[in-house]
Design an enzyme around this catalytic site. Structure first.
Site, mmCIF file in Angstrom:
data_model
loop_
_atom_site.group_PDB
_atom_site.id
_atom_site.type_symbol
_atom_site.label_atom_id
_atom_site.label_comp_id
_atom_site.label_asym_id
_atom_site.label_seq_id
_atom_site.Cartn_x
_atom_site.Cartn_y
_atom_site.Cartn_z
ATOM 1 N N ASP A 217 0.875 -1.171 0.000
ATOM 2 C CA ASP A 217 0.000 0.000 0.000
ATOM 3 C C ASP A 217 0.910 1.218 0.000
ATOM 4 O OD1 ASP A 217 -1.664 2.109 0.524
ATOM 5 O OD2 ASP A 217 -2.256 1.442 2.525
ATOM 6 N N ASP B 57 -12.891 5.266 1.727
ATOM 7 C CA ASP B 57 -11.438 5.311 1.909
ATOM 8 C C ASP B 57 -10.969 6.763 1.842
ATOM 9 O OD1 ASP B 57 -8.706 5.135 1.788
ATOM 10 O OD2 ASP B 57 -8.630 3.727 0.119
#
Lengths: 295, 516
Positions: free
Chosen positions: B9, B194
């Protein structure tokens, strides 16, 4: 890994995840060949033509798990490409089985009037020709506002017909089709067409010409032999021309509509309003008119 | 098969790496014991590159040579409004590269965002290698769902420079859904909200018999925690100006200290109602040193940031309507990204979706875990799960009048192939230029240019009589292939669009060489 992979053997495809590249390549190649050979979406997915929506979905999900290109992400590029093609065939078959929305079935050349304008107005040209193109575009937009382009129904229809022919929904193909199923499918398709036709007429009644035209175009392409659909398609196109102030184009479309269905009273009426007079060979009389109004 | 694929990520503020072990994703600690690593890179005056926590520690003393938040620059043009706005607020300098991209000036050298990101990726790779005790050559890297092709390509290139073959670029909310759904294994409809350091994504998914199908995605690549910090910094700057008549905007060290203090205050206010901002000796005035000491309440922070919080609603509504669902249809809402810890953000989510978001998910780690799960789908460890993602932006062709004719609409499941027919505009036009764009605007010049090619030798016909059928194939990796075919004579041309990331193959090769 066996040399032969059954077309409906999703379970056996699981073994492919661990198989050698060569075996994977040949299995995917065979599946692609099979998919290219079947015209019926049901046969492509390996379900009965009368499978329920739930069955179709479950089968599609199982196939997605077996053939999704991500499964082959670490394989050589040609295998990824094969998996991609297999997946695209499966997805199209699934869409054809589930899609009941005419708008999404509309031919690609003119998904909307604006789309047709874009299509016709089109892609940039040579730098030298650019100015001329701009001039043409400017002229075009003088004659017709961008939302009411020159409608090229016949080209769109022809394209659609070609697609239908190369991907026939003809009831005689596909290993799953028995005679009873064929009859059943034809009956269901007729019912479905009738419903969509009613929706198109309702749109027409509300003045939503664009959506009526899209629906009719799809219907006409799916059933080229049904003269009623084509007659209405030309009639609605004429209405759009008329709304944009292009009387002669409108008249031509109304004539075309009447050539498919001399009894199409709205077309006859609109034609008279525009001053086109009664069609010499029309054969429309009070009796026919009466029949239309009684409906 | 080859070695392990790691999941990274690559965040705006922090990055995280995970691997699949025994079918379950495991987050790997870095050398300092952290489960996430700051996405920061500094160049010391001696020319040494420092990455992660070490870079963050020396940021206050070395602000002009410390780069954070470079994810907001990657794949952006220097003259793009987002880059211009960023440039005004950053302590380091943004410059236009020769190709028009936004690069960063470090001393006398201009560095591409790809290269800076590659330093972070290299660090994450090293963290994984230390843990696994073996070399790592392949990775799955996550990006905001709303990234366009150019930003994705640039991220892929950053991986290549770091010595990683990027097997997939995975959307962050999708990754979060994968990590969550693999644990739960129940059919449901999921909304993933998100809000990270620099970007906001909302995705709606349907999970059914192990197939994760993204129904719609929306968002804003220019809305994140950094913006909340900046609002606070702006308020502090104004107050300081009013109180002392000193403008700190040109003082890189002061800005860096303010940034740190604002971020810390914001984080503290997620758990407490008030906090103190204390920055002694922030500047010097005519009467001696100037200090900043101030209390900040949670209510005041929310007041300062109310416009940002309100901006979260639009994309959520759009994603719901694009997926043809009502908020009542959503079974579960997942919160991802550190910013969702802010109570006002969580309250906004409850307001939009009408239900409490799911607990028990670590918003900082779940995206990397999802990337590790995706590696299992590729390696065959997780045969019962597969992902159907969508393309976030429309793809189309430029037509006359500066308009975009959409061929693949946004939120189409990939892989996909779509066709559309076009006609010539000139009599006897001998060739057409097919220009491919990505974006939501009907005005094509507002969208992202991806590539162009020419179909020539057209038959001589009056305008509109030559038809060209254009076919777009978007594969599972998001790579686009465009074919144009003239329908009458059958002349065809095609091109594989590799959105230029701004680095030439030669530049990539040079950067990829191991450093002494």
């Amino acid at each position: 890994m066996r040399g032969h992979v059954e077309w409906n053997g999703v379970g056996e495809m699981d073994g492919l995840l661990a198989a050698e590249d060569g075996a994977v390549r040949s299995a995917l190649g065979q599946e692609l060949k099979r998919l290219k050979g079947v015209a019926e979406p049901a046969a492509a997915l390996g379900v009965g033509a009368d499978a329920s929506a739930g069955d179709v979905r479950a089968r599609f999900l199982a196939l997605v798990k077996a053939y999704h290109p991500n499964r082959f992400a670490r394989r050589p590029p040609d295998i990824k490409k094969l998996a991609n093609e297999v997946f695209l065939h499966l997805r199209r078959a699934h869409q054809r089985m589930t899609d009941r929305q005419p708008a999404q079935l509309a031919p690609p050349s003119a998904p909307s009037a604006a789309g047709a304008a874009a299509g016709a107005a089109a892609i940039g040209t040579s730098p030298a020709g650019a100015q001329a193109a701009a001039a043409v575009a400017a002229r075009a937009s003088e004659v017709s506002p961008p939302s009411q382009p020159k409608l090229d129904v016949d080209a769109a229809l022809a394209a659609r017909r070609r697609r239908v022919r190369s991907n026939p929904s003809s009831p005689t193909t596909g290993p799953m089709a028995g005679p009873v199923q064929v009859l059943e499918r034809v009956r269901r398709r007729d019912i479905e067409h009738k419903e969509r036709f009613q929706t198109a007429l309702a749109d027409l009644g509300r003045g939503q010409l664009e959506s009526a035209r899209n629906a009719l175009r799809t219907l006409a392409a799916e059933s080229p032999s049904d003269r009623r659909f084509r007659a209405y398609l030309h009639y609605v196109t004429g209405r759009m021309h008329e709304a944009a102030g292009r009387a002669s184009d409108a008249l031509a479309e109304y004539d075309r509509a009447l050539s498919f269905d001399p009894d199409l009273e709205p077309a006859r009426g609109s034609r008279q309003v525009l001053g086109g007079g009664d069609k010499p060979d029309g054969g429309g009389g009070a009796g026919r008119r009466g029949r239309w109004f009684r409906k | 098969m080859a070695g392990r694929i790691i999941g990274i990520d690559l965040g705006t503020t922090n990055s995280c790496v995970a691997v699949l072990e025994g079918g379950a994703p495991v987050v790997i600690h870095n050398q300092e014991g952290g489960r996430t690593t700051p996405s920061m890179v500094s160049w010391t005056p001696a020319g040494e590159v420092v990455v992660g926590s070490a870079s963050k520690r020396q940021m206050v003393t070395n602000p002009a040579r410390t780069v954070f938040g470079v994810k907001r620059l990657i794949g952006r043009r220097f003259d793009a409004p987002q880059a211009t706005r960023l440039a005004a607020a950053l302590p380091y300098q943004i410059v236009p590269a020769r190709n028009g991209d936004a690069w960063v000036r470090i001393g006398d050298r201009d560095v591409s965002p790809q290269e800076i990101s590659s330093q972070v990726l290299r660090k994450m790779k090293q963290i994984a290698e230390d843990y696994l005790g073996e070399g790592v050559a392949e990775a799955i890297v996550t990006v905001p769902a709303y990234f366009d092709e150019v930003q994705r390509r640039a991220t892929r290139d950053a991986g290549a420079v770091a010595g990683l073959e990027v097997r997939a670029i995975l959307n962050e909310p999708t990754a979060a859904a994968l990590a969550y759904g693999v644990q739960k294994q129940a059919d449901q409809k999921l909304a993933v909200f998100d809000l990270g350091g620099g970007t906001f994504d909302i995705s709606i998914l349907r999970i059914e018999s192990g197939v994760f199908e993204v129904l719609a995605t929306s968002g804003d690549t220019d809305l994140g925690g950094d913006d909340f910090d900046r609002r606070v910094i702006d308020r502090l700057l104004e107050e300081f100006m009013e109180a002392h008549g000193v403008d700190l905007r040109s003082d890189a060290v002061a800005l860096q200290r303010l940034k740190e203090a604002a971020e810390r205050a914001k984080i503290e206010l997620s758990s407490s109602m008030t906090t103190e901002i204390n920055l002694p000796f922030l500047a010097s005035g005519p009467g001696g040193p100037l200090h900043l000491l101030r209390e900040l309440g949670r209510g005041e922070l929310e007041g300062i940031c109310v416009a940002l919080i309100d901006a979260l609603e639009g994309p959520c509504r759009k994603a719901l309507s694009d997926s043809r669902l009502e908020s009542a249809d959503i079974d579960q809402v997942l919160l991802v990204g550190g910013m969702t810890r802010m109570p006002a953000v969580a309250a906004k989510v409850v307001d939009i979706f009408g239900k409490q978001p799911s607990k028990g998910v670590n918003p900082d780690e779940i995206v990397a875990m999802g990337a590790a799960v995706q590696s299992g789908l590729m390696g065959g460890e997780l045969a019962e799960v597969v992902l159907l993602d969508v393309t976030p932006h429309s793809l189309g062709v430029k037509v006359t009048g500066d308009r975009m004719s959409v061929v693949i609409p946004a939120n189409t499941t990939i892989p996909t192939r779509e066709q559309k027919a076009f006609a010539t505009t000139d009599d006897d036009q001998s060739y057409v230029v097919i220009e491919i764009y990505q974006g939501q605007s009907e005005r094509v010049s507002d969208n992202r240019f991806l590539g162009r090619f020419v179909l020539g030798d057209l038959p001589s016909r009056p305008a509109g009589r030559v038809r060209v059928e254009v076919s777009f194939t978007l594969d599972a990796d998001g790579l686009l292939e465009v074919t144009a075919k003239e329908t009458e004579g059958g002349r065809a041309a095609s091109v594989r669009i590799e959105a230029a990331s701004g680095l030439s193959p030669a530049e990539l090769a040079r950067l990829s060489e191991p450093r002494p």
